[in-house]
Scaffold this active site. Structure first.
Site, PDB file in Angstrom:
ATOM      1  N   GLY A  38       0.778  -1.240   0.000  1.00  0.00           N
ATOM      2  CA  GLY A  38       0.000   0.000   0.000  1.00  0.00           C
ATOM      3  C   GLY A  38       0.806   1.284   0.000  1.00  0.00           C
ATOM      4  O   GLY A  38       0.308   2.325  -0.429  1.00  0.00           O
ATOM      5  N   ASP A  94       0.761   3.344   4.256  1.00  0.00           N
ATOM      6  CA  ASP A  94      -0.322   4.095   3.630  1.00  0.00           C
ATOM      7  C   ASP A  94      -1.318   4.614   4.662  1.00  0.00           C
ATOM      8  O   ASP A  94      -1.700   5.770   4.641  1.00  0.00           O
ATOM      9  CB  ASP A  94      -1.030   3.242   2.560  1.00  0.00           C
ATOM     10  CG  ASP A  94      -1.436   1.851   3.058  1.00  0.00           C
ATOM     11  OD1 ASP A  94      -1.195   1.531   4.250  1.00  0.00           O
ATOM     12  OD2 ASP A  94      -1.995   1.078   2.264  1.00  0.00           O
ATOM     13  N   ASP A  97      -4.911   2.226  10.640  1.00  0.00           N
ATOM     14  CA  ASP A  97      -6.312   1.888  10.884  1.00  0.00           C
ATOM     15  C   ASP A  97      -6.417   1.434  12.341  1.00  0.00           C
ATOM     16  O   ASP A  97      -6.536   2.273  13.229  1.00  0.00           O
ATOM     17  CB  ASP A  97      -6.740   0.823   9.861  1.00  0.00           C
ATOM     18  CG  ASP A  97      -8.194   0.420   9.992  1.00  0.00           C
ATOM     19  OD1 ASP A  97      -8.977   1.171  10.582  1.00  0.00           O
ATOM     20  OD2 ASP A  97      -8.561  -0.657   9.485  1.00  0.00           O
ATOM     21  N   LYS A 125      -7.225   6.733  10.265  1.00  0.00           N
ATOM     22  CA  LYS A 125      -8.684   6.643  10.382  1.00  0.00           C
ATOM     23  C   LYS A 125      -9.133   6.989  11.783  1.00  0.00           C
ATOM     24  O   LYS A 125      -8.632   6.445  12.757  1.00  0.00           O
ATOM     25  CB  LYS A 125      -9.126   5.209  10.077  1.00  0.00           C
ATOM     26  CG  LYS A 125      -9.702   5.056   8.704  1.00  0.00           C
ATOM     27  CD  LYS A 125     -10.345   3.712   8.548  1.00  0.00           C
ATOM     28  CE  LYS A 125     -10.043   3.177   7.171  1.00  0.00           C
ATOM     29  NZ  LYS A 125     -10.646   1.863   6.951  1.00  0.00           N
ATOM     30  N   PHE A 146     -13.985   2.752   4.236  1.00  0.00           N
ATOM     31  CA  PHE A 146     -12.975   2.006   3.487  1.00  0.00           C
ATOM     32  C   PHE A 146     -12.558   2.815   2.266  1.00  0.00           C
ATOM     33  O   PHE A 146     -13.381   3.150   1.414  1.00  0.00           O
ATOM     34  CB  PHE A 146     -13.487   0.631   3.076  1.00  0.00           C
ATOM     35  CG  PHE A 146     -12.362  -0.258   2.646  1.00  0.00           C
ATOM     36  CD1 PHE A 146     -11.560  -0.880   3.595  1.00  0.00           C
ATOM     37  CD2 PHE A 146     -12.069  -0.423   1.306  1.00  0.00           C
ATOM     38  CE1 PHE A 146     -10.478  -1.662   3.216  1.00  0.00           C
ATOM     39  CE2 PHE A 146     -10.990  -1.209   0.907  1.00  0.00           C
ATOM     40  CZ  PHE A 146     -10.201  -1.831   1.858  1.00  0.00           C
ATOM     41  N   VAL A 147     -11.256   3.158   2.210  1.00  0.00           N
ATOM     42  CA  VAL A 147     -10.773   4.023   1.129  1.00  0.00           C
ATOM     43  C   VAL A 147      -9.826   3.274   0.186  1.00  0.00           C
ATOM     44  O   VAL A 147      -9.174   2.308   0.584  1.00  0.00           O
ATOM     45  CB  VAL A 147     -10.059   5.281   1.688  1.00  0.00           C
ATOM     46  CG1 VAL A 147     -11.048   6.213   2.367  1.00  0.00           C
ATOM     47  CG2 VAL A 147      -8.931   4.906   2.640  1.00  0.00           C
ATOM     48  N   ASP A 153      -5.738  -0.319  -1.720  1.00  0.00           N
ATOM     49  CA  ASP A 153      -6.466  -1.221  -2.601  1.00  0.00           C
ATOM     50  C   ASP A 153      -7.709  -1.814  -1.965  1.00  0.00           C
ATOM     51  O   ASP A 153      -7.874  -1.832  -0.749  1.00  0.00           O
ATOM     52  CB  ASP A 153      -5.571  -2.409  -2.966  1.00  0.00           C
ATOM     53  CG  ASP A 153      -5.402  -3.365  -1.787  1.00  0.00           C
ATOM     54  OD1 ASP A 153      -4.974  -2.903  -0.704  1.00  0.00           O
ATOM     55  OD2 ASP A 153      -5.734  -4.560  -1.925  1.00  0.00           O
ATOM     56  N   ARG A 159      -5.216   0.700  -6.818  1.00  0.00           N
ATOM     57  CA  ARG A 159      -3.997   1.308  -6.271  1.00  0.00           C
ATOM     58  C   ARG A 159      -3.497   2.443  -7.154  1.00  0.00           C
ATOM     59  O   ARG A 159      -2.794   3.336  -6.700  1.00  0.00           O
ATOM     60  CB  ARG A 159      -2.877   0.267  -6.163  1.00  0.00           C
ATOM     61  CG  ARG A 159      -3.144  -0.838  -5.153  1.00  0.00           C
ATOM     62  CD  ARG A 159      -1.853  -1.592  -4.868  1.00  0.00           C
ATOM     63  NE  ARG A 159      -2.064  -2.879  -4.241  1.00  0.00           N
ATOM     64  CZ  ARG A 159      -2.204  -3.079  -2.935  1.00  0.00           C
ATOM     65  NH1 ARG A 159      -2.179  -2.051  -2.105  1.00  0.00           N
ATOM     66  NH2 ARG A 159      -2.374  -4.291  -2.451  1.00  0.00           N
TER      67      ARG A 159
HETATM   68  P1  IMP Z   1      -4.025  -1.696  10.689  1.00  0.00           P
HETATM   69  O1  IMP Z   1      -3.069  -2.788  11.035  1.00  0.00           O
HETATM   70  O2  IMP Z   1      -5.425  -2.003  11.123  1.00  0.00           O
HETATM   71  O3  IMP Z   1      -3.588  -0.316  11.105  1.00  0.00           O
HETATM   72  O4  IMP Z   1      -4.185  -1.715   9.128  1.00  0.00           O
HETATM   73  C1  IMP Z   1      -3.246  -1.199   8.346  1.00  0.00           C
HETATM   74  C2  IMP Z   1      -3.282  -1.827   6.975  1.00  0.00           C
HETATM   75  O5  IMP Z   1      -4.603  -2.254   6.581  1.00  0.00           O
HETATM   76  C3  IMP Z   1      -2.874  -0.768   6.016  1.00  0.00           C
HETATM   77  O6  IMP Z   1      -1.499  -0.805   5.772  1.00  0.00           O
HETATM   78  C4  IMP Z   1      -3.700  -1.092   4.785  1.00  0.00           C
HETATM   79  O7  IMP Z   1      -2.979  -1.970   3.956  1.00  0.00           O
HETATM   80  C5  IMP Z   1      -4.918  -1.796   5.291  1.00  0.00           C
HETATM   81  N1  IMP Z   1      -6.080  -0.899   5.369  1.00  0.00           N
HETATM   82  C6  IMP Z   1      -6.666  -0.372   6.484  1.00  0.00           C
HETATM   83  N2  IMP Z   1      -7.704   0.415   6.176  1.00  0.00           N
HETATM   84  C7  IMP Z   1      -7.789   0.410   4.825  1.00  0.00           C
HETATM   85  C8  IMP Z   1      -8.682   1.071   3.889  1.00  0.00           C
HETATM   86  O8  IMP Z   1      -9.604   1.833   4.221  1.00  0.00           O
HETATM   87  N3  IMP Z   1      -8.442   0.800   2.579  1.00  0.00           N
HETATM   88  C9  IMP Z   1      -7.440  -0.010   2.136  1.00  0.00           C
HETATM   89  N4  IMP Z   1      -6.591  -0.627   2.969  1.00  0.00           N
HETATM   90  C10 IMP Z   1      -6.769  -0.427   4.306  1.00  0.00           C
HETATM   91 MG    MG Z   2      -0.832  -1.923   3.790  1.00  0.00          MG
END
Ligand code: IMP
Ligand code: MG
Length: 178
Positions: A38, A94, A97, A125, A146-147, A153, A159
């Site tokens: 990402g 990227d 979350d 987020k 969800f973006v 992606d 992407r």
């Molecule tokens: P986390 O571990 O929950 O912080 O998620 C991080 C990873 O989940 C990011 O590096 C993204 O690859 C993916 N991700 C989280 N939210 C989104 C979204 O809204 N769109 C696309 N990928 C996301």
């Molecule tokens: Mg990622």
């Protein structure tokens, strides 16, 4: 699909971030590590706005499987890393979350004994964090939708969009797949 950040807005956000990073690391050399897949577009734009001596490498961390839009199990592939021991390491991802991906990566990198370790994300987020850790450098705060686009992606699609957009219900349920 609804655009929430234009290419121009992203560009100025990255200029702002690059200025903060340059100030933090002034006079030092850094090792920038992009989190695949990402971060690729953000990484490419960020490093070109950062006039610091640097090494650039990548690490793969996958938490999403196929069409899921909520995190699954995390796997890390670190075999293509430049040396990080004793270096100022900046992880680039990227989106922040739940924060679990970066928290795991930070722990893994800490074991490699860098001189310093910090993280930059393009997006964060709102209201989703499940960790205490907060990235030092954040481009934009966005709502909990969800973006896609600009590296992000859905099932490895979108992407290449030069902007960031929210995927809407029908698209998330396969309506836009061709
Ligand atoms: P986390 O571990 O929950 O912080 O998620 C991080 C990873 O989940 C990011 O590096 C993204 O690859 C993916 N991700 C989280 N939210 C989104 C979204 O809204 N769109 C696309 N990928 C996301
Ligand atoms: Mg990622």
């Amino acid at each position: 699909m609804k655009q929430i950040l234009s290419a121009e807005e992203i560009h100025s956000g990255i200029t702002r971030l690059a200025a903060q990073i340059r100030e933090e690391f002034a006079g030092r050399s850094i090792t920038v590590i992009g989190v695949l897949t990402g971060s690729i577009v953000f990484l490419a734009d960020l490093i070109r706005q950062l006039d610091l001596p640097m090494r650039v490498g990548v690490v793969q961390a996958r938490s999403y499987r196929g069409e899921q839009t909520r995190p699954g199990e995390l796997t890390i592939h670190a075999e293509f890393l430049p040396p990080v021991t004793g270096e100022h390491v900046l992880l680039v991802d990227d989106i922040f979350d739940t924060g679990r991906t970066l928290e795991h990566l930070m722990a893994r990198f800490r074991e490699m004994r860098p001189e310093s370790l910090s993280a930059a994300v393009l997006l964060r987020k709102a209201g989703r964090a499940e960790t205490k850790f907060v990235p030092q450098f954040i481009g934009f705060e966005i709502p909990d939708d969800f973006v896609v686009g600009y590296g992000l992606d859905f099932n490895d699609r979108y992407r290449n969009l030069p902007y960031i957009a929210v995927l809407e219900g029908r698209e998330l349920h396969g309506g836009s797949r061709t």
